[in-house]
Design a protein around this motif. Structure first.
Motif, PDB file in Angstrom:
ATOM      1  N   CYS A 211      17.708 -16.803  35.333  1.00  0.00           N
ATOM      2  CA  CYS A 211      16.761 -16.191  34.807  1.00  0.00           C
ATOM      3  C   CYS A 211      16.647 -16.402  33.009  1.00  0.00           C
TER       4      CYS A 211
ATOM      5  N   SER B  65      12.534  -6.825  23.762  1.00  0.00           N
ATOM      6  CA  SER B  65      12.184  -5.510  24.727  1.00  0.00           C
ATOM      7  C   SER B  65      11.697  -6.267  26.013  1.00  0.00           C
ATOM      8  N   ARG B  66      10.482  -7.348  25.467  1.00  0.00           N
ATOM      9  CA  ARG B  66       9.895  -7.961  26.793  1.00  0.00           C
ATOM     10  C   ARG B  66      10.784  -8.838  27.476  1.00  0.00           C
TER      11      ARG B  66
ATOM     12  N   ARG C 188      14.176  -8.564  27.841  1.00  0.00           N
ATOM     13  CA  ARG C 188      15.147  -7.772  28.774  1.00  0.00           C
ATOM     14  C   ARG C 188      14.261  -7.423  29.874  1.00  0.00           C
ATOM     15  N   THR C 189      12.977  -7.071  29.791  1.00  0.00           N
ATOM     16  CA  THR C 189      12.339  -6.769  30.877  1.00  0.00           C
ATOM     17  C   THR C 189      12.153  -7.772  31.930  1.00  0.00           C
ATOM     18  N   VAL C 190      11.951  -8.988  31.644  1.00  0.00           N
ATOM     19  CA  VAL C 190      11.640 -10.170  32.029  1.00  0.00           C
ATOM     20  C   VAL C 190      12.833 -10.493  32.845  1.00  0.00           C
TER      21      VAL C 190
ATOM     22  N   ARG D 189      15.714  -8.451  33.305  1.00  0.00           N
ATOM     23  CA  ARG D 189      15.888  -7.400  34.451  1.00  0.00           C
ATOM     24  C   ARG D 189      15.104  -7.515  35.812  1.00  0.00           C
ATOM     25  N   GLU D 190      13.943  -7.940  35.852  1.00  0.00           N
ATOM     26  CA  GLU D 190      13.082  -8.032  36.727  1.00  0.00           C
ATOM     27  C   GLU D 190      13.444  -9.366  37.542  1.00  0.00           C
ATOM     28  N   CYS D 191      13.770 -10.574  37.056  1.00  0.00           N
ATOM     29  CA  CYS D 191      14.200 -11.597  37.660  1.00  0.00           C
ATOM     30  C   CYS D 191      15.706 -11.520  38.426  1.00  0.00           C
TER      31      CYS D 191
ATOM     32  N   GLU E 195      16.924  -8.687  39.368  1.00  0.00           N
ATOM     33  CA  GLU E 195      16.774  -7.938  40.594  1.00  0.00           C
ATOM     34  C   GLU E 195      16.095  -8.784  41.852  1.00  0.00           C
TER      35      GLU E 195
END
Length: 75
Positions: A14, A55-56, A58-60, A62-64, A66
């Motif tokens: 990721c 923040s963006r 971390r979102t990427v 986290r989604e990756c 998961e």
């Protein structure tokens, strides 16, 4: 492959998918233990821009993560 090893492998994958600048910001923040106020002058951005980019990222991540862990757990 153990759970921790799967997580490390997924995180490496990721991180590799992040844009180079986002990867640099994540590296500075977490490996370098620097706050956004310290990172901003290094990259020539405002503190708020660094916070938003982190923040963006971390979102990427986290989604990756998961998605990667779900795929690896599937039979």
């Amino acid at each position: 492959e153990g759970s921790f090893d799967r997580q490390v492998s997924a995180m490496q994958h990721c991180l590799g998918r992040l844009a180079p600048r986002a990867r640099e910001l994540v590296w500075l923040r977490y490996h370098g233990a620097k706050m956004p106020e310290q990172i901003a002058p290094e990259v020539g951005w405002s503190v708020n821009a660094v916070r938003v980019a982190l923040s963006r990222a971390r979102t990427v991540l986290r989604e990756c993560m998961e998605q990667q862990l779900a795929v690896k757990e599937a039979p």
